[in-house]
Design a protein around this motif. Structure first.
Motif, PDB file in Angstrom:
ATOM      1  N   ALA A  10     -49.381 -10.459  27.589  1.00  0.00           N
ATOM      2  CA  ALA A  10     -48.681 -11.500  28.342  1.00  0.00           C
ATOM      3  C   ALA A  10     -49.664 -12.327  29.166  1.00  0.00           C
ATOM      4  N   MET A  11     -50.680 -11.673  29.725  1.00  0.00           N
ATOM      5  CA  MET A  11     -51.687 -12.431  30.477  1.00  0.00           C
ATOM      6  C   MET A  11     -52.490 -13.330  29.551  1.00  0.00           C
ATOM      7  N   ARG A  12     -52.787 -12.838  28.351  1.00  0.00           N
ATOM      8  CA  ARG A  12     -53.504 -13.676  27.386  1.00  0.00           C
ATOM      9  C   ARG A  12     -52.681 -14.906  27.012  1.00  0.00           C
ATOM     10  N   GLU A  13     -51.385 -14.737  26.874  1.00  0.00           N
ATOM     11  CA  GLU A  13     -50.544 -15.897  26.572  1.00  0.00           C
ATOM     12  C   GLU A  13     -50.662 -16.943  27.677  1.00  0.00           C
ATOM     13  N   GLY A  14     -50.611 -16.484  28.938  1.00  0.00           N
ATOM     14  CA  GLY A  14     -50.764 -17.417  30.048  1.00  0.00           C
ATOM     15  C   GLY A  14     -52.111 -18.117  30.035  1.00  0.00           C
TER      16      GLY A  14
ATOM     17  N   VAL B 194     -45.258 -17.080  35.579  1.00  0.00           N
ATOM     18  CA  VAL B 194     -44.275 -16.382  34.749  1.00  0.00           C
ATOM     19  C   VAL B 194     -44.269 -14.907  35.155  1.00  0.00           C
ATOM     20  N   PRO B 195     -43.267 -14.452  35.893  1.00  0.00           N
ATOM     21  CA  PRO B 195     -43.286 -13.089  36.428  1.00  0.00           C
ATOM     22  C   PRO B 195     -42.937 -11.994  35.423  1.00  0.00           C
ATOM     23  N   GLN B 196     -42.673 -12.354  34.174  1.00  0.00           N
ATOM     24  CA  GLN B 196     -42.343 -11.327  33.166  1.00  0.00           C
ATOM     25  C   GLN B 196     -43.576 -10.578  32.642  1.00  0.00           C
ATOM     26  N   ILE B 197     -44.750 -10.883  33.168  1.00  0.00           N
ATOM     27  CA  ILE B 197     -45.938 -10.091  32.839  1.00  0.00           C
ATOM     28  C   ILE B 197     -45.687  -8.646  33.287  1.00  0.00           C
ATOM     29  N   PRO B 198     -45.896  -7.659  32.413  1.00  0.00           N
ATOM     30  CA  PRO B 198     -45.616  -6.271  32.804  1.00  0.00           C
ATOM     31  C   PRO B 198     -46.400  -5.836  34.045  1.00  0.00           C
ATOM     32  N   ASP B 199     -45.830  -4.896  34.765  1.00  0.00           N
ATOM     33  CA  ASP B 199     -46.377  -4.408  36.030  1.00  0.00           C
ATOM     34  C   ASP B 199     -47.765  -3.801  35.820  1.00  0.00           C
ATOM     35  N   ARG B 200     -48.753  -4.327  36.544  1.00  0.00           N
ATOM     36  CA  ARG B 200     -50.128  -3.851  36.409  1.00  0.00           C
ATOM     37  C   ARG B 200     -50.297  -2.434  36.959  1.00  0.00           C
ATOM     38  N   GLN B 201     -49.647  -2.134  38.072  1.00  0.00           N
ATOM     39  CA  GLN B 201     -49.801  -0.811  38.661  1.00  0.00           C
ATOM     40  C   GLN B 201     -49.242   0.277  37.733  1.00  0.00           C
TER      41      GLN B 201
ATOM     42  N   ILE C  74     -56.883 -16.406  39.112  1.00  0.00           N
ATOM     43  CA  ILE C  74     -55.805 -15.422  38.983  1.00  0.00           C
ATOM     44  C   ILE C  74     -55.520 -14.856  40.371  1.00  0.00           C
ATOM     45  N   PRO C  75     -54.454 -15.300  41.037  1.00  0.00           N
ATOM     46  CA  PRO C  75     -54.142 -14.794  42.373  1.00  0.00           C
ATOM     47  C   PRO C  75     -53.428 -13.446  42.337  1.00  0.00           C
ATOM     48  N   CYS C  76     -54.092 -12.489  41.706  1.00  0.00           N
ATOM     49  CA  CYS C  76     -53.673 -11.079  41.695  1.00  0.00           C
ATOM     50  C   CYS C  76     -54.942 -10.266  41.588  1.00  0.00           C
ATOM     51  N   ASN C  77     -55.211  -9.459  42.589  1.00  0.00           N
ATOM     52  CA  ASN C  77     -56.444  -8.675  42.581  1.00  0.00           C
ATOM     53  C   ASN C  77     -56.471  -7.662  41.440  1.00  0.00           C
ATOM     54  N   THR C  78     -55.398  -6.888  41.290  1.00  0.00           N
ATOM     55  CA  THR C  78     -55.374  -5.830  40.288  1.00  0.00           C
ATOM     56  C   THR C  78     -55.530  -6.383  38.878  1.00  0.00           C
ATOM     57  N   ALA C  79     -55.016  -7.579  38.629  1.00  0.00           N
ATOM     58  CA  ALA C  79     -55.140  -8.191  37.301  1.00  0.00           C
ATOM     59  C   ALA C  79     -56.596  -8.396  36.902  1.00  0.00           C
ATOM     60  N   HIS C  80     -57.500  -8.415  37.877  1.00  0.00           N
ATOM     61  CA  HIS C  80     -58.915  -8.607  37.545  1.00  0.00           C
ATOM     62  C   HIS C  80     -59.532  -7.404  36.854  1.00  0.00           C
ATOM     63  N   LEU C  81     -58.813  -6.297  36.778  1.00  0.00           N
ATOM     64  CA  LEU C  81     -59.284  -5.189  35.960  1.00  0.00           C
ATOM     65  C   LEU C  81     -59.265  -5.554  34.476  1.00  0.00           C
ATOM     66  N   TRP C  82     -58.549  -6.615  34.101  1.00  0.00           N
ATOM     67  CA  TRP C  82     -58.536  -7.136  32.733  1.00  0.00           C
ATOM     68  C   TRP C  82     -59.365  -8.428  32.624  1.00  0.00           C
TER      69      TRP C  82
ATOM     70  N   GLY D 226     -50.429 -17.155  37.313  1.00  0.00           N
ATOM     71  CA  GLY D 226     -49.645 -16.577  38.392  1.00  0.00           C
ATOM     72  C   GLY D 226     -48.581 -15.614  37.887  1.00  0.00           C
ATOM     73  N   GLY D 227     -47.551 -15.447  38.720  1.00  0.00           N
ATOM     74  CA  GLY D 227     -46.439 -14.576  38.399  1.00  0.00           C
ATOM     75  C   GLY D 227     -46.633 -13.135  38.812  1.00  0.00           C
ATOM     76  N   MET D 228     -47.760 -12.822  39.466  1.00  0.00           N
ATOM     77  CA  MET D 228     -48.110 -11.429  39.760  1.00  0.00           C
ATOM     78  C   MET D 228     -48.384 -11.235  41.254  1.00  0.00           C
ATOM     79  N   GLY D 229     -47.412 -11.342  42.160  1.00  0.00           N
ATOM     80  CA  GLY D 229     -46.059 -11.758  41.936  1.00  0.00           C
ATOM     81  C   GLY D 229     -45.887 -13.249  42.187  1.00  0.00           C
ATOM     82  N   PRO D 230     -44.694 -13.751  41.934  1.00  0.00           N
ATOM     83  CA  PRO D 230     -44.440 -15.181  42.074  1.00  0.00           C
ATOM     84  C   PRO D 230     -44.603 -15.696  43.503  1.00  0.00           C
ATOM     85  N   LEU D 231     -44.225 -14.880  44.506  1.00  0.00           N
ATOM     86  CA  LEU D 231     -44.411 -15.315  45.895  1.00  0.00           C
ATOM     87  C   LEU D 231     -45.890 -15.392  46.241  1.00  0.00           C
ATOM     88  N   ALA D 232     -46.681 -14.429  45.752  1.00  0.00           N
ATOM     89  CA  ALA D 232     -48.124 -14.471  45.975  1.00  0.00           C
ATOM     90  C   ALA D 232     -48.740 -15.705  45.321  1.00  0.00           C
TER      91      ALA D 232
END
Length: 234
Positions: A63-67, A43-50, A81-89, A9-15
């Motif tokens: 940072a995502m690999r650490e998670g 952990v929301p300190q993952i750098p901004d995907r956009q 992974i509840p972030c759509n854009t993160a699925h590009l990785w 998570g963390g991308m973003g924390p509310l999501a």
């Protein structure tokens, strides 16, 4: 405990919190012990995907690999992974994970097929980076599903500022902007929407709940895939 759902998570924390709520709702539970066990790296300190995809921000992959490593160490048997854009990785993350990583778009396509009617056109509400990399478009085309996307101007004026408003906790502003973006797609011929950014359901529940009836929530589809894994190992 044979199976354990890991949540990156963390991308973003509310999501992420919204996804965990979806996960609770996806399981027909009568008591605490009936719910799906999870371990969450919020952990929301993952750098901004956009920004990373635009070439103006730090690479979020380390940072995502650490998670992912933390979730594997905690015993996760699959990861969501509840972030759509993160699925590009997704491929790069999967290469560093013993636990399989569920794909949010595949789960969404399954949900769309279950409700799709001939002649329908799907409006994709997603980040510029996800659209530019054809995260959803390629899989929709493979499934034979028609779609349309936002114009660059709609992304600049409505979706992107709306998304960042939600991340900043300004649900009223974000809701208004994203609801307007959704209406633009419907006005151009979309008959249903895919809320392909995890901030979108939060926005529409606040500003335009009537649109949820014509929308598919990828986070909800992902939550149901998690429940299937826990119940059946699928």
């Amino acid at each position: 405990m044979a199976r354990l759902i890991g949540v990156l998570g963390g991308m973003g924390p509310l999501a992420t919190l919204d996804f965990l709520h979806q996960l609770l709702q996806a399981r027909a539970a009568r008591r605490d012990q009936d719910h799906v066990p999870t371990v969450t790296w919020n952990v929301p300190q993952i750098p901004d995907r956009q920004l990373a995809l635009a070439g103006t921000g730090e690479d979020p992959l380390p940072a995502m690999r650490e998670g992912i490593a933390r979730l594997n160490a905690a015993g996760a048997t699959c990861i969501a992974i509840p972030c759509n854009t993160a699925h590009l990785w997704w491929d790069a993350l999967g290469a560093h994970s013993a636990a399989p990583i569920l794909h949010i778009v595949d789960a969404t396509i399954d949900a769309l097929r279950a409700r799709h009617r001939p002649g329908e056109r799907i409006g994709i509400i997603a980040t510029r980076g996800a659209l530019a990399q054809r995260l959803y478009q390629a899989r929709l085309e493979a499934a034979g599903l028609d779609y349309l996307t936002h114009s660059p101007q709609e992304l600049d004026d409505l979706f992107t500022p709306g998304c960042y408003a939600i991340k900043a906790g300004d649900i009223a502003t974000g809701g208004r902007l994203i609801a307007d973006a959704a209406q633009r797609l419907l006005g151009r011929g979309a008959t249903q929407l895919v809320m392909a950014c995890t901030e979108v359901p939060i926005a529409l529940r606040h500003a335009a709940p009537q649109l949820l009836a014509v929308s598919t929530d990828p986070a909800q589809a992902l939550a149901r895939a998690c429940v299937r894994h826990w119940e059946h190992g699928a």
